[in-house]
Design a protein around this motif. Structure first.
Motif, short mmCIF file in Angstrom:
data_model
loop_
_atom_site.label_atom_id
_atom_site.label_comp_id
_atom_site.label_asym_id
_atom_site.label_seq_id
_atom_site.Cartn_x
_atom_site.Cartn_y
_atom_site.Cartn_z
N GLU A 1 4.84 12.15 14.68
CA GLU A 1 5.03 11.28 15.85
C GLU A 1 4.88 9.80 15.52
N GLU A 2 3.83 9.48 14.73
CA GLU A 2 3.57 8.06 14.46
C GLU A 2 4.62 7.40 13.58
N GLU A 3 5.42 8.22 12.87
CA GLU A 3 6.47 7.66 12.01
C GLU A 3 7.84 7.69 12.68
N MET A 4 7.90 8.25 13.88
CA MET A 4 9.17 8.43 14.56
C MET A 4 9.79 7.09 14.98
N PRO A 5 11.09 6.96 14.82
CA PRO A 5 11.75 5.73 15.28
C PRO A 5 11.68 5.63 16.80
N ASP A 6 12.04 4.48 17.32
CA ASP A 6 11.98 4.23 18.76
C ASP A 6 13.11 4.99 19.47
N VAL A 7 12.75 6.07 20.15
CA VAL A 7 13.73 6.88 20.88
C VAL A 7 13.31 6.93 22.33
N GLU A 8 14.24 6.56 23.23
CA GLU A 8 13.92 6.58 24.65
C GLU A 8 14.76 7.64 25.34
N ILE A 9 14.09 8.60 25.95
CA ILE A 9 14.76 9.62 26.74
C ILE A 9 14.14 9.57 28.13
N ASP A 10 14.93 9.14 29.11
CA ASP A 10 14.46 8.96 30.47
C ASP A 10 14.95 10.15 31.30
N ILE A 11 14.04 11.06 31.64
CA ILE A 11 14.42 12.28 32.36
C ILE A 11 15.03 11.95 33.72
N ASP A 12 14.40 11.04 34.47
CA ASP A 12 14.94 10.70 35.79
C ASP A 12 16.31 10.05 35.69
N ASP A 13 16.53 9.26 34.64
CA ASP A 13 17.83 8.65 34.42
C ASP A 13 18.88 9.74 34.16
N LEU A 14 18.50 10.75 33.39
CA LEU A 14 19.41 11.86 33.14
C LEU A 14 19.72 12.61 34.43
N LEU A 15 18.69 12.82 35.25
CA LEU A 15 18.89 13.52 36.52
C LEU A 15 19.77 12.72 37.48
N ASP A 16 19.76 11.41 37.34
CA ASP A 16 20.61 10.55 38.19
C ASP A 16 22.09 10.60 37.79
N ALA A 17 22.36 11.03 36.57
CA ALA A 17 23.74 11.05 36.08
C ALA A 17 24.61 11.96 36.95
N ASP A 18 25.88 11.60 37.05
CA ASP A 18 26.80 12.33 37.93
C ASP A 18 27.27 13.66 37.36
N SER A 19 27.21 13.82 36.06
CA SER A 19 27.75 15.04 35.46
C SER A 19 27.01 15.39 34.17
N GLU A 20 27.21 16.63 33.72
CA GLU A 20 26.63 17.08 32.45
C GLU A 20 27.17 16.22 31.30
N GLU A 21 28.44 15.86 31.39
CA GLU A 21 29.07 15.06 30.33
C GLU A 21 28.39 13.70 30.21
N LEU B 1 22.30 11.05 26.07
CA LEU B 1 21.44 11.61 25.02
C LEU B 1 22.00 11.30 23.63
N ARG B 2 23.32 11.40 23.47
CA ARG B 2 23.93 11.07 22.17
C ARG B 2 23.66 9.62 21.80
N GLU B 3 23.73 8.73 22.80
CA GLU B 3 23.46 7.30 22.56
C GLU B 3 22.00 7.10 22.14
N ALA B 4 21.08 7.82 22.78
CA ALA B 4 19.65 7.69 22.45
C ALA B 4 19.36 8.19 21.04
N LEU B 5 20.16 9.17 20.58
CA LEU B 5 19.91 9.81 19.28
C LEU B 5 20.89 9.35 18.20
N VAL B 6 21.53 8.21 18.42
CA VAL B 6 22.59 7.75 17.52
C VAL B 6 22.11 7.57 16.08
N ASP B 7 20.83 7.26 15.88
CA ASP B 7 20.31 7.03 14.52
C ASP B 7 19.84 8.30 13.82
N CYS B 8 19.91 9.44 14.51
CA CYS B 8 19.41 10.68 13.92
C CYS B 8 20.42 11.21 12.91
N TYR B 9 19.92 11.55 11.71
CA TYR B 9 20.82 12.02 10.65
C TYR B 9 21.07 13.52 10.72
#
Length: 144
Positions: free
Chosen positions: A82-102, A108-116
Motif C-alpha cells: 500500500e505505501e508504495e502504491m502510486p496515486d490512484v483515485e477511485i470514487d465509488i459515488d462518482d461511478l454510481l453517478d455515471a449514466d451507464s456501465e460503459e 476506471l480505465r482512466e484511473a488505472l491508465v498507469d497500471c502495467y
C-alpha cells in the motif's frame, strides 16, 4: 498502514490531499457511526441543538468491504505494498453517478491508465460489485 488515505467526504474536498498512495473515495459518516448525542466534540453552546443522523449500517458495511477489496486488488495490480502504491483515485459515488456501465468502465480505465498489468478483470468485477449499491448521502443535520 502506509500513506494510503481513505477520504470520507466528497472527491472535491479530498482531491487536494497531499501524500501518495491509493485513495478510495466514498461518502461515509465522519467520526464513525456512533449515534450517542453525548459523544459530540462540539462546544457546550450547542445544547439546544441535537444532531440526528441515520445511516444504513448494512450499506456502510458493504462500502467498507468493497474498499478493502479494492485496496487488495490494486496491490496485486501494481505489484506493491500500500505505501508504495502510486496515486490512484477511485470514487465509488462518482461511478454510481455515471449514466451507464460503459461510462463507469471508462472512468476506471482512466484511473488505472498507469497500471502495467491487465485491468479488465478488476474493472469487470468492481462494476459487478457496485451494481445495486446506492450513493451514500452526507449526514443530514436536523435541529430539534
Amino acid at each position: 498502514r502506509g500513506d494510503m488515505s481513505v477520504a470520507t467526504g466528497s472527491s472535491e474536498a479530498a482531491g487536494g490531499a497531499a501524500g501518495s498512495g491509493a485513495r478510495v473515495f466514498f461518502q461515509s459518516p465522519r467520526g464513525g457511526a456512533s449515534g450517542s448525542p453525548g459523544s459530540s466534540s462540539g462546544s457546550g453552546s450547542s445544547r439546544r441543538t441535537r444532531l440526528t443522523v441515520k445511516y444504513d449500517r448494512k450499506e456502510l458495511r458493504k462500502r467498507l468491504v468493497l474498499e478493502e477489496w479494492i485496496v487488495e486488488q490494486l496491490g496485486q495490480l501494481y505489484g506493491c505494498e500500500e505505501e508504495e502504491m502510486p496515486d490512484v483515485e477511485i470514487d465509488i459515488d462518482d461511478l454510481l453517478d455515471a449514466d451507464s456501465e460503459e461510462e463507469r468502465a471508462l472512468k476506471l480505465r482512466e484511473a488505472l491508465v498507469d497500471c502495467y498489468k491487465p485491468t479488465e478483470e478488476f474493472i469487470k468485477e468492481l462494476l459487478s460489485r457496485i451494481r445495486g449499491m446506492r450513493k451514500l448521502s452526507p449526514p443530514q443535520k436536523k435541529a430539534v
